[in-house]
Design an enzyme around this catalytic site. Structure first.
Site, PDB file in Angstrom:
ATOM      1  CG  HIS A 235      20.886  -5.933  53.647  1.00 35.16           C
ATOM      2  ND1 HIS A 235      20.917  -5.714  55.009  1.00 35.16           N
ATOM      3  CD2 HIS A 235      21.999  -6.654  53.360  1.00 35.16           C
ATOM      4  CE1 HIS A 235      22.006  -6.290  55.510  1.00 35.16           C
ATOM      5  NE2 HIS A 235      22.677  -6.873  54.526  1.00 35.16           N
ATOM      6  NE  ARG A 255      21.674  -8.841  60.466  1.00 32.65           N
ATOM      7  CZ  ARG A 255      21.252  -9.277  59.290  1.00 32.65           C
ATOM      8  NH1 ARG A 255      20.571 -10.381  59.214  1.00 32.65           N
ATOM      9  NH2 ARG A 255      21.528  -8.610  58.185  1.00 32.65           N
TER      10      ARG A 255
END
Ligand SMILES: Cc1cc2nc3c(=O)[nH]c(=O)nc-3n(C[C@H](O)[C@H](O)[C@H](O)COP(=O)(O)OP(=O)(O)OC[C@H]3O[C@@H](n4cnc5c(N)ncnc54)[C@H](O)[C@@H]3O)c2cc1C
Length: 603
Positions: A235, A255
């Site tokens: 990740h 995000r």
């Protein structure tokens, strides 16, 4: 030897989302169900899930439907996915999410009262049903509340160390209670593995102590096949500072809510490299990217929301080029959105409450005021037990697998949010078909010598007591080696060194010693985990050596591009007759024309 013995029609090993959903379904089919978990009920990995569950409910954008979700999942997995699993997943996820709601899950809401959905990497439309950034907690709470009314027998803090067989068939499992150290024997007509991931094979990981590849190894030792083991997901955003919290996840939802990645020069480096197959779907400029995160249907996604494999590699590139942050990561900034949304600080705290507290308490950073420092962390494994797409049965009769320990749906890379939907879609299927299978079986003959052998081996570390090496030294050496040699960027030379390094580590693991007694002894538990960690590490390394190309989570700097020859095969691992690990390739079955057309239409 005499053991405390339990008998169930279906035994589910693992009480995360996949295990709980499987147990509920099997129980509803009228068979007796036992559910075993390594820690306390409610503490499975699923509880840590933050960003949300991917399902094409089309509540926020009515252009979404199962076909778009299917095409997104296949594109994200770079077309080596089990297409049938990807199809079932995309079609059934909405029903599974609505079912959770009917069972009491309280999702965040749209203004008109429907389940709210947010943007996430690789999903074309806002698709992730969520509860702030604590979605996994709500999922586990709901499944547990529902499950306790089904009469499921729960065996907490019990670790399974071996599956028991009658001929070819799996007919039970053997394990130990963590608290008292006593052994337990389970007889069952069908067994479902739902044991989660392998993150603890690496030094930097978002995974908790429980994720040592147990289900993968139990299946492998019982003769089942593992597939896609080279595909490990790193990740892009884990915490990197202070060192004690390195690897803890920073959800992609940051995000999704407008957070941007910058290097030390303040540049949004994600605009520097857009993969060809995503170019048409990616924003041309920062303004368009921002509008996308705020729900403008005419805008395209910012490059921070490209797939995880790509974002991780871009971060590594910046760090290697000397453009990283002071502690060796890059900057992730959500505080900048205060200039764009009213009551910005409160908005961030409301949308990302766990992230706010995580950084405040662990790093003394206020994310509403300053950027976070982040870097890649081992997060998820796309590989796992090879199962039949519809029934989730492995290649060994009576043995089923679902959730992260099973494989197929994600191909070379998983899209965020697709795991929570995977575990409820295929957890349900595993429960349904395991119950059917169990009903068709008559006897559960368990031969105790298999259990005796497992017990004898499990107790060996005590015989060596303090004269043997401690298990943690071996575990650290393995984690360090996998991180350095079979990590985000791989090559033949380094992976061969890792493979050569595994044999001496296995010798050391076979000689570890543990002091004290069997009652709650974490050193003993760590010693028993080593076999699993070594087995999955070997499977990852051998498969990664065979895949001489770069695809998804598997990137090789000696073969940096995708090779069409590898686009039609999966690598499978199985225990050979001589006890050694065999790796071989299998052809991916031809996709039906209707599904090919769906992918074409979505290009
Ligand atoms: C921090 C974090 C955030 C995430 N956020 C998201 C997200 O927002 N959306 C998303 O889709 N995915 C997310 N993921 C991934 C997702 O949470 C997991 O992939 C998923 O929850 C796995 O569920 P599972 O049911 O397969 O296994 P788990 O939830 O991992 O449960 C495994 C169970 O198996 C038990 N077990 C293991 N070994 C044994 C053994 N030997 N004997 C007995 N029991 C055993 C464990 O005790 C546990 O009960 C996140 C992961 C992490 C780490």
């Amino acid at each position: 030897m005499d053991y405390q013995t339990h008998e169930h029609d279906v035994l589910v090993i693992g009480a995360g989302g996949a295990g709980l959903r499987a147990a509920i379904e099997a129980s509803a089919a009228g068979v007796s169900v036992g559910l075993v978990c390594k820690s306390l009920l409610g503490k499975a990995h699923t509880v840590m899930a933050e960003g949300g569950i991917a399902a094409a409910l089309a509540n926020v954008d009515d252009r979404d439907n199962w076909k778009v979700h299917f095409a997104d999942t296949m594109r994200g997995g770079q077309y080596v996915n089990n297409w049938r699993m990807a199809e079932l997943h995309a079609k059934e996820a909405p029903d599974r999410v609505r079912e959770l709601e009917a069972w009491g899950a309280v999702f965040d809401r749209t203004k008109d009262g429907r389940i709210l959905q947010r943007n996430f990497g690789g999903h074309r439309y806002p698709r992730l049903a969520h509860v702030g950034d604590r979605t996994g907690l709500e999922l586990i709470r709901t499944l547990q509340d529902h499950g306790i009314h089904q009469g499921i027998d729960v065996h907490m803090e019990c670790t399974i160390i071996r599956l028991l067989k009658d001929g070819d068939r799996v007919v039970g499992a053997f394990g130990y209670e963590r608290e008292r150290g006593r052994f337990k024997l389970f007889k069952a007509r069908a067994v479902i593995l739902a044991t989660g991931g392998i993150g603890r094979a690496y030094k930097i990981t978002s995974n908790s102590w429980e994720y040592t590849g147990d289900g993968h190894t139990l299946a492998y030792d019982a003769g089942a096949e593992l597939v896609d083991m080279e595909f490990v997901q790193f990740h892009p955003t884990g915490m990197i500072w202070p060192p004690s919290v390195q690897g803890i996840l920073v959800t992609e939802a940051v995000r999704g809510e407008g957070g941007v990645l910058k290097n030390k020069e303040g540049r949004r480096f994600m605009f520097d490299e857009i993969p060809d197959n995503y170019r048409a779907q990616t924003a041309d400029n920062e303004e368009e990217g921002w509008r996308y995160t705020q729900g403008d249907k005419a805008a395209r996604r910012p490059p921070e929301l490209l797939t995880r494999d790509h974002v991780s590699r871009c971060i590594v590139r910046e760090i290697k080029a000397g453009r990283g942050s002071p502690h060796g990561g890059v900057f992730l900034d959500i505080s900048w959105i205060k200039a764009r949304v009213p009551n910005g600080a409160d908005h961030i705290k409301k949308k990302l409450p766990s992230m706010y507290h995580q950084f405040k308490q662990l790093a003394d950073i206020d994310i509403t005021q300053e950027p976070m420092e982040v870097g890649p962390t081992t997060h998820y494994i796309m590989g796992g037990v090879r199962v039949d797409a519809d029934t989730q049965m492995s290649t060994v009769p009576g043995l089923f697998a679902a959730g992260e320990c099973a494989a197929g749906i994600n191909g070379a890379n998983r899209l965020g949010g697709n795991s929570l939907s995977d575990i409820i879609v295929f957890g349900k299927r595993a429960g349904e078909y395991a119950a059917k299978y169990a009903k068709a079986q008559t006897s559960t003959a368990v031969d105790t010598p298999q259990a005796d052998e497992a017990a004898r081996r499990a107790l060996q570390p005590f015989e060596r007591s303090t004269s043997g090496e401690g298990p943690y030294q071996v575990q650290y050496a393995l984690q360090e080696m996998m991180q350095d040699l079979v990590g985000i960027v791989r090559n033949e030379n380094e992976m061969q060194r890792a493979l050569d390094g595994l044999a001496p580590l296995r010798d050391r693991a076979n000689r570890v010693g543990v002091g004290g007694h069997r009652e709650y002894n974490p050193g003993w538990h760590a010693a028993l985990d080593l076999h699993n960690l070594l087995t999955v590490s070997e499977a990852i390394t051998r498969s990664a050596l065979e895949r001489r190309e770069s695809r998804g989570g598997h990137f090789r700097d000696d073969y940096p591009t995708k090779d069409a020859r590898f686009g039609t095969i999966n690598f499978v691992v199985r225990k050979g007759r001589d006890g050694q690990m065999d790796v071989f390739s299998v052809a991916i079955p031809e996709m039906p024309e209707t599904l090919k057309q769906v992918i074409k239409d979505m290009e």
